[in-house]
Design a protein around this motif. Structure first.
Motif, PDB file in Angstrom:
ATOM      1  N   THR A  46     100.829 -24.621  -5.416  1.00  0.00           N
ATOM      2  CA  THR A  46     101.694 -25.794  -5.307  1.00  0.00           C
ATOM      3  C   THR A  46     102.507 -25.899  -6.594  1.00  0.00           C
ATOM      4  OG1 THR A  46     100.179 -27.368  -6.356  1.00  0.00           O
ATOM      5  CG2 THR A  46      99.861 -26.968  -4.011  1.00  0.00           C
ATOM      6  N   GLU A  47     103.402 -26.906  -6.650  1.00  0.00           N
ATOM      7  CA  GLU A  47     104.225 -27.067  -7.866  1.00  0.00           C
ATOM      8  C   GLU A  47     103.357 -27.380  -9.078  1.00  0.00           C
ATOM      9  OE1 GLU A  47     106.450 -30.215  -6.224  1.00  0.00           O
ATOM     10  OE2 GLU A  47     106.897 -28.813  -4.604  1.00  0.00           O
ATOM     11  N   SER A  48     102.238 -28.064  -8.827  1.00  0.00           N
ATOM     12  CA  SER A  48     101.448 -28.541  -9.961  1.00  0.00           C
ATOM     13  C   SER A  48     100.195 -27.712 -10.227  1.00  0.00           C
ATOM     14  CB  SER A  48     101.057 -30.003  -9.739  1.00  0.00           C
ATOM     15  OG  SER A  48     100.404 -30.122  -8.506  1.00  0.00           O
ATOM     16  N   GLY A  49      99.927 -26.706  -9.411  1.00  0.00           N
ATOM     17  CA  GLY A  49      98.741 -25.911  -9.671  1.00  0.00           C
ATOM     18  C   GLY A  49      98.317 -25.049  -8.500  1.00  0.00           C
ATOM     19  N   TRP A  50      97.015 -24.833  -8.435  1.00  0.00           N
ATOM     20  CA  TRP A  50      96.443 -23.958  -7.420  1.00  0.00           C
ATOM     21  C   TRP A  50      95.443 -24.708  -6.571  1.00  0.00           C
ATOM     22  CZ3 TRP A  50      98.109 -18.948  -6.955  1.00  0.00           C
ATOM     23  CH2 TRP A  50      98.839 -18.433  -8.036  1.00  0.00           C
ATOM     24  N   LEU A  51      95.364 -24.329  -5.300  1.00  0.00           N
ATOM     25  CA  LEU A  51      94.344 -24.850  -4.403  1.00  0.00           C
ATOM     26  C   LEU A  51      93.589 -23.650  -3.853  1.00  0.00           C
ATOM     27  CD1 LEU A  51      96.587 -27.411  -2.483  1.00  0.00           C
ATOM     28  CD2 LEU A  51      94.808 -27.977  -4.144  1.00  0.00           C
ATOM     29  N   VAL A  52      92.277 -23.696  -3.943  1.00  0.00           N
ATOM     30  CA  VAL A  52      91.475 -22.575  -3.457  1.00  0.00           C
ATOM     31  C   VAL A  52      90.544 -23.071  -2.353  1.00  0.00           C
ATOM     32  CG1 VAL A  52      89.805 -20.791  -4.072  1.00  0.00           C
ATOM     33  CG2 VAL A  52      91.545 -21.487  -5.736  1.00  0.00           C
ATOM     34  N   SER A  53      90.700 -22.485  -1.163  1.00  0.00           N
ATOM     35  CA  SER A  53      89.794 -22.802  -0.066  1.00  0.00           C
ATOM     36  C   SER A  53      88.574 -21.907  -0.198  1.00  0.00           C
ATOM     37  CB  SER A  53      90.459 -22.527   1.281  1.00  0.00           C
ATOM     38  OG  SER A  53      91.641 -23.281   1.397  1.00  0.00           O
ATOM     39  N   ALA A  54      87.391 -22.509  -0.169  1.00  0.00           N
ATOM     40  CA  ALA A  54      86.176 -21.727  -0.361  1.00  0.00           C
ATOM     41  C   ALA A  54      85.097 -22.158   0.625  1.00  0.00           C
ATOM     42  CB  ALA A  54      85.668 -21.892  -1.791  1.00  0.00           C
ATOM     43  N   ARG A  55      84.146 -21.231   0.844  1.00  0.00           N
ATOM     44  CA  ARG A  55      83.075 -21.493   1.810  1.00  0.00           C
ATOM     45  C   ARG A  55      81.786 -20.875   1.278  1.00  0.00           C
ATOM     46  NH1 ARG A  55      84.373 -19.630   7.758  1.00  0.00           N
ATOM     47  NH2 ARG A  55      84.369 -17.596   6.774  1.00  0.00           N
ATOM     48  N   CYS A  56      80.680 -21.567   1.481  1.00  0.00           N
ATOM     49  CA  CYS A  56      79.392 -20.989   1.096  1.00  0.00           C
ATOM     50  C   CYS A  56      78.789 -20.316   2.317  1.00  0.00           C
ATOM     51  CB  CYS A  56      78.454 -22.063   0.541  1.00  0.00           C
ATOM     52  SG  CYS A  56      77.712 -23.089   1.812  1.00  0.00           S
ATOM     53  N   LYS A  57      77.628 -19.657   2.141  1.00  0.00           N
ATOM     54  CA  LYS A  57      77.121 -18.913   3.301  1.00  0.00           C
ATOM     55  C   LYS A  57      76.513 -19.825   4.372  1.00  0.00           C
ATOM     56  CE  LYS A  57      72.925 -17.328   0.877  1.00  0.00           C
ATOM     57  NZ  LYS A  57      73.236 -17.334  -0.557  1.00  0.00           N
ATOM     58  N   LYS A  58      76.329 -21.097   4.039  1.00  0.00           N
ATOM     59  CA  LYS A  58      75.896 -22.047   5.069  1.00  0.00           C
ATOM     60  C   LYS A  58      77.083 -22.771   5.706  1.00  0.00           C
ATOM     61  CE  LYS A  58      71.227 -22.740   3.460  1.00  0.00           C
ATOM     62  NZ  LYS A  58      70.402 -23.593   2.574  1.00  0.00           N
ATOM     63  N   GLU A  59      78.277 -22.203   5.507  1.00  0.00           N
ATOM     64  CA  GLU A  59      79.496 -22.715   6.151  1.00  0.00           C
ATOM     65  C   GLU A  59      79.968 -24.057   5.619  1.00  0.00           C
ATOM     66  OE1 GLU A  59      80.964 -20.871   9.084  1.00  0.00           O
ATOM     67  OE2 GLU A  59      79.703 -19.359   8.133  1.00  0.00           O
TER      68      GLU A  59
END
Ligand code: ZN
Length: 144
Positions: A46-59
């Motif tokens: 984004t203009e102001s930074g980063w977005l990271v979508s993440a998932r653990c092994k239990k969803e």
């Protein structure tokens, strides 16, 4: 609400659709809910930074926010959305999505029309003109 599209890994956030800039799988932290490793699914800029979508092994899903220098700012809720196929009834679509494009009067009258109740024709015309924008944003074609 933040929504990650299942196949494209595009992120829907604040009524914007962000295509992923990277689909790298990295260990990005520990899950708040179960303390197992979180793995990144998609990186968005984004203009102001980063977005990271993440998932653990239990969803468990989480959206991690960083500034442009990769300082962690906080986590937000995330859900995965399965791309809906064909046309959808207005009544079956989440209010938050509708509100991103339509006014409350337009939503009220789209629903009224669908349910056979009286509605203001003018509002429905205006809503129809916005359907293409809605489809582009959310990949959902409205039945109007
Ligand atoms: Zn977890």
């Amino acid at each position: 609400m933040n929504c990650l599209e299942e196949q494209s890994f595009a992120l829907l956030t604040n009524a914007k659709r962000l295509e992923p800039v990277s689909l790298e799988r990295n260990r990005v932290g520990l899950c708040d809910k179960c303390e197992s490793d979180l793995e990144s699914l998609a990186y968005h800029k984004t203009e102001s930074g980063w977005l990271v979508s993440a998932r653990c092994k239990k969803e468990h899903l989480v959206l991690m926010r960083y500034d442009l220098q990769w300082n962690w700012l906080g986590d937000q809720e995330l859900q995965i959305s399965v791309k809906e196929l064909g046309t959808s009834n207005v009544s079956s679509i989440e209010m938050e999505k509708l509100e991103a494009v339509f006014t409350s009067a337009e939503i009220r009258d789209m629903r009224a029309c669908e349910q056979g109740r009286p509605f203001t024709r003018q509002n429905l015309y205006r809503a129809r003109a916005k359907c293409e924008k809605f489809e582009k944003l959310f990949g959902i074609r409205l039945k109007l």
